[in-house]
Design an enzyme around this catalytic site. Structure first.
Site, PDB file in Angstrom:
ATOM      1  N   GLU A   3     -16.316  -6.737  24.832  1.00  0.00           N
ATOM      2  CA  GLU A   3     -15.362  -7.850  24.794  1.00  0.00           C
ATOM      3  C   GLU A   3     -14.237  -7.616  23.785  1.00  0.00           C
ATOM      4  OE1 GLU A   3     -18.638  -8.155  24.502  1.00  0.00           O
ATOM      5  OE2 GLU A   3     -19.300  -9.286  26.254  1.00  0.00           O
ATOM      6  N   HIS A  44      -4.162   2.344  -3.375  1.00  0.00           N
ATOM      7  CA  HIS A  44      -4.364   1.371  -2.302  1.00  0.00           C
ATOM      8  C   HIS A  44      -4.018  -0.010  -2.788  1.00  0.00           C
ATOM      9  CE1 HIS A  44      -5.957   1.351   1.607  1.00  0.00           C
ATOM     10  NE2 HIS A  44      -6.746   2.374   1.388  1.00  0.00           N
ATOM     11  N   HIS A  63       0.841  -1.200   0.000  1.00  0.00           N
ATOM     12  CA  HIS A  63       0.000   0.000   0.000  1.00  0.00           C
ATOM     13  C   HIS A  63       0.878   1.254   0.000  1.00  0.00           C
ATOM     14  CE1 HIS A  63      -3.866  -2.058   1.204  1.00  0.00           C
ATOM     15  NE2 HIS A  63      -2.966  -2.986   1.511  1.00  0.00           N
ATOM     16  N   HIS A 104     -26.276 -18.813  25.046  1.00  0.00           N
ATOM     17  CA  HIS A 104     -25.240 -18.691  26.073  1.00  0.00           C
ATOM     18  C   HIS A 104     -24.467 -19.991  26.299  1.00  0.00           C
ATOM     19  CE1 HIS A 104     -27.096 -14.905  26.659  1.00  0.00           C
ATOM     20  NE2 HIS A 104     -26.468 -14.626  27.789  1.00  0.00           N
TER      21      HIS A 104
HETATM   22  C1  LIG Z   1     -10.474  -5.626   9.893  1.00  0.00           C
HETATM   23  C2  LIG Z   1      -9.970  -5.323   8.522  1.00  0.00           C
HETATM   24  N1  LIG Z   1     -10.833  -5.307   7.502  1.00  0.00           N
HETATM   25  C3  LIG Z   1     -10.397  -5.062   6.252  1.00  0.00           C
HETATM   26  C4  LIG Z   1      -9.072  -4.838   5.995  1.00  0.00           C
HETATM   27  C5  LIG Z   1      -8.563  -4.644   4.577  1.00  0.00           C
HETATM   28  N2  LIG Z   1      -8.126  -3.249   4.372  1.00  0.00           N
HETATM   29  C6  LIG Z   1      -6.843  -2.911   4.391  1.00  0.00           C
HETATM   30  S1  LIG Z   1      -6.608  -1.272   4.157  1.00  0.00           S
HETATM   31  C7  LIG Z   1      -8.254  -1.019   4.009  1.00  0.00           C
HETATM   32  C8  LIG Z   1      -8.781   0.355   3.761  1.00  0.00           C
HETATM   33  C9  LIG Z   1      -8.363   1.250   4.827  1.00  0.00           C
HETATM   34  O1  LIG Z   1      -8.697   2.544   4.561  1.00  0.00           O
HETATM   35  P1  LIG Z   1      -8.033   3.682   5.418  1.00  0.00           P
HETATM   36  O2  LIG Z   1      -8.008   3.300   6.823  1.00  0.00           O
HETATM   37  O3  LIG Z   1      -8.681   4.949   5.058  1.00  0.00           O
HETATM   38  O4  LIG Z   1      -6.535   3.655   4.938  1.00  0.00           O
HETATM   39  P2  LIG Z   1      -5.910   4.514   3.767  1.00  0.00           P
HETATM   40  O5  LIG Z   1      -6.921   4.598   2.700  1.00  0.00           O
HETATM   41  O6  LIG Z   1      -5.607   5.827   4.343  1.00  0.00           O
HETATM   42  O7  LIG Z   1      -4.693   3.753   3.371  1.00  0.00           O
HETATM   43  C10 LIG Z   1      -8.955  -2.198   4.134  1.00  0.00           C
HETATM   44  C11 LIG Z   1     -10.420  -2.316   4.045  1.00  0.00           C
HETATM   45  C12 LIG Z   1      -8.205  -4.870   7.094  1.00  0.00           C
HETATM   46  N3  LIG Z   1      -6.895  -4.679   6.957  1.00  0.00           N
HETATM   47  N4  LIG Z   1      -8.687  -5.077   8.336  1.00  0.00           N
END
Ligand SMILES: Cc1ncc(C[n+]2csc(CCOP(=O)(O)OP(=O)(O)O)c2C)c(N)n1
Length: 662
Positions: free
Chosen positions: A408, A263, A30, A470
């Site tokens: 949790e 991305h 990224h 539960h």
């Molecule tokens: C729990 C989780 N769900 C999905 C992803 C896949 N994922 C990686 S980066 C991203 C987008 C993140 O966007 P943002 O936080 O705005 O980061 P930026 O665009 O600034 O790089 C996703 C969905 C992940 N890493 N973790």
């Protein structure tokens, strides 16, 4: 340290080019986030973070958590520039087999990486846990003094803020008044699918303010503004700080800036060249770092070293004698065997719920180990996880008993933060069925080899009237499927004490202790008592005749199996009873021991388990007798369910007889 504007710009440009090059060479990663956060990183590492690359474990260092773990090239670049043991070759090896620069930061793998991040939202909650740990350590060693006196910084993106766990944790951080927590929110309004407008329109500033945070907004590309905001955040001692930094993802890239296309994929050779030209760099140079940049970081390092030396001198002067002994008790490994004498003993034949036994053990451990801290997600009276006579973490208050509220997921992630911080043995507690709500941090604790202890009570359908919502059924199989998580389901109160000792000793890594709601008898044993637990499985009882079958059971099913085996003996069937509290501990035993417990010569086996049989084939074979529960539970009194589901002495005997054809 004063750094000229042009120098800050040069550093930011270097961060951008390293990120682009790392991702381009790996052909994956990224680049957008590190490029967008270049100024934030430059200010953090050159103007804010207190650390020592030569001593990454320094107790009084600031912590930095990259919650947006996908931007790992940013962190690796900074660690390299700062002088951590991370070379340019390491950067060039980004995302490669056995490299020190894996796709997402991994704790314990790369010097200077404080947390394993990648699953979004976790890092924010880890940072909350780290800040709480710092407050606990400060309270312990110097109320207000300079011994422990630092900040926790986290860098989070839109994704981190969207994930519920960060909200749960932020709510607690505000409630607890964790003023030393500073989260920089990289608000670039871009996620993978496109603009945040697609799915995120709330007023994050108002939300955090409502949670009791101090909120500021800055231009995330203006170094002076970022520096000032961080200074104001540090000055705010009563509330955690959110610095909302407006940035442009992939800043500097003519074709990708502001676009989701930056991305999860390299910019492409052409675009990298264009971007470098745009930033005033040699378009054909790769992994270039101007000598001036190394000079700037070396100057910063010198400055930090003198702070570090002053701290060490102060530490040596202040922390000696009794205080040093106490300090070491926090940071040294636990000698679990030596604790046994101080822990409760449970009388054979008495009926004790293992959750109650666990509570008594915990009480004794609180006295013996000043660094055990933890609590429940609002189920302490049921989990027996609150220890009377000790302070509580609550509104603006810090203590060893932590009230997590009904959160949790954050509980698990905050617990991880405490474990990452060091010095503490954190535990958490809830009903076993709600492990589902905290599985992400449990998994990460296992991946990071954190010493986190989970007390999961109400561990089967014997919960009774609360019904199938539960009653865990598949949870043991799920927990055992997590590599590196030691799962222990003690058969009685005595094994419960040993389970805690096992969790405190041995190799690094988390442990789940599964306890009953209902009373179960304290079993009769030989000279070794319940110590067999440490071997994962042991022969609890043997008939005085040749073995026809081996009964494998754990937890509350062991005593039922034992009653059945005794009666079977009277009727001419030899059934060995193996108490099998932990697969993971058993797997660590030598083959000869495993063979002695489960001799190949006795091929007939029965598994008695109030849950799915899944996985038990490993020890019993596919052709074994399975007295298990292959469905959800039901709402009825526990004894009625035991009868209906066949977890009675009589049913086990009948099933064994029919299985053996006798
Ligand atoms: C729990 C989780 N769900 C999905 C992803 C896949 N994922 C990686 S980066 C991203 C987008 C993140 O966007 P943002 O936080 O705005 O980061 P930026 O665009 O600034 O790089 C996703 C969905 C992940 N890493 N973790």
């Amino acid at each position: 340290m004063k750094i000229a504007k042009e120098d800050m710009k040069l550093v930011a440009t270097t961060i951008r080019t390293l990120a682009m090059d790392g991702v381009q060479k790996a052909k994956s990663g990224h680049p957008g986030m590190p490029m967008g956060c270049a100024e934030i990183a430059a200010v953090l590492w050159l103007k804010a973070l207190k650390h020592n690359p030569s001593d990454p474990a320094w107790a009084n260092r600031d912590r930095f958590v990259l919650s947006a773990g996908h931007g790992s090239m940013l962190l690796y670049s900074m660690l390299h520039l700062c002088g951590y043991d991370l070379s340019m070759d390491d950067l060039k090896n980004f995302r490669q087999w056995e490299s020190r620069t894996p796709g997402h930061p991994e704790f314990g793998h790369t010097p200077g990486v404080e947390t394993t991040t990648g699953p979004l939202g976790q890092g924010v909650a880890n940072a909350v846990g780290m800040t709480l740990a710092q407050e606990l350590l400060r309270a312990e060693f110097d109320a207000g003094g300079p011994l422990i006196d630092h900040f926790i910084y986290a860098l989070a993106g839109d994704g981190d803020l969207m994930e519920g766990v960060s909200y749960e944790a932020a709510s607690l951080a505000g409630h607890w008044g964790l003023g030393r927590l500073i989260v920089v929110y990289d608000s670039n309004e871009i996620t993978i699918e496109g603009s945040t407008d697609l799915a995120f329109s709330e007023d994050a500033a108002a939300r955090f303010a409502a949670c009791g945070w101090h909120v500021q907004r800055v231009d995330g590309h203006d170094c002076d503004a970022i520096e000032a905001a961080l200074a104001a955040a540090r000055d705010e001692k009563a509330r955690p700080s959110l610095v909302i930094a407006k940035t442009r993802i992939a800043k500097g890239s003519p074709g990708r800036e502001g676009s989701e296309e930056s991305h999860g994929a390299p910019l492409g050779d052409d675009e990298v060249k264009k971007t470098k030209a745009n930033l005033g760099c040699d378009p054909d140079g790769t992994f270039c770092v101007n000598e001036r940049v190394y000079e700037i970081f070396a100057m910063r390092r010198k400055e930090l070293e003198s702070e570090y030396d002053a701290w060490r001198t102060m530490f040596d002067k202040k922390v000696k004698g009794e205080l040093k002994k106490r300090w070491d008790r926090f940071f040294d490994a636990v000698d679990a065997d030596s604790l046994r004498g101080a822990l409760p003993v449970f009388e054979t034949g008495k009926s004790v719920a293992t959750r109650s036994a666990g509570g008594k053990v915990l009480e004794a451990l609180f006295r013996e180990l000043p660094n055990i801290v933890g609590g429940s997600a609002d189920l302490a009276p049921s989990n027996k996880s609150f220890v009377k006579g000790y302070n509580e973490t609550g509104r603006g208050a810090i203590g060893r008993n932590i009230h997590f509220g009904i959160r949790e997921h954050a509980m698990g992630a905050i617990q991880n933060g405490i474990a990452y911080y060091g010095g503490f043995i954190p535990y958490s507690a809830t009903f076993f069925v709600f492990m589902d709500y905290m599985r992400p941090p449990v998994r990460l604790a296992a991946l990071s080899r954190l010493r986190s202890i989970y007390v999961f009570t109400h561990d089967s359908f014997f919960v009774g009237e609360d019904g199938p919502t539960h009653q865990p059924v598949e949870h043991l199989a799920v927990a055992r499927a997590i590599p590196g998580l030691t799962v222990i389901r003690p058969a009685d109160a005595e094994e419960t004490r040993e389970a805690w000792l096992a969790a405190l000793s041995g190799e690094a890594g988390p442990t789940a202790i599964l306890l009953t709601r209902q009373d179960i008898p304290v079993l009769e044993r030989g000279a070794d008592g319940a110590r067999g637990l440490h071997r994962g499985a042991y022969v609890l009882w043997d008939p005085k005749r040749a073995l026809d079958i081996i009964l494998l059971a754990s937890g509350s099913e062991v005593h039922i199996a034992l009653e059945a085996a005794k009666e079977l003996e009277a009727s001419g069937i030899g059934a060995r009873v193996v108490s099998f509290p932990s697969w993971e501990l058993f797997e660590k035993q030598p083959g000869s021991y495993r063979e002695s417990v489960l001799p190949a010569s006795v091929g007939r086996r029965a598994v008695i388990k109030a849950g799915l049989s899944m996985g038990w084939e490993r020890y019993a074979g596919a052709g074994a007798l399975y007295v298990t529960l292959e469905r959800f539970g039901a709402s009825a009194p526990a004894q009625v369910l035991a009868g209906r589901f066949g977890f009675t002495k009589d049913n086990i005997m009948a099933r064994v007889r029919s299985y053996l054809g006798r």
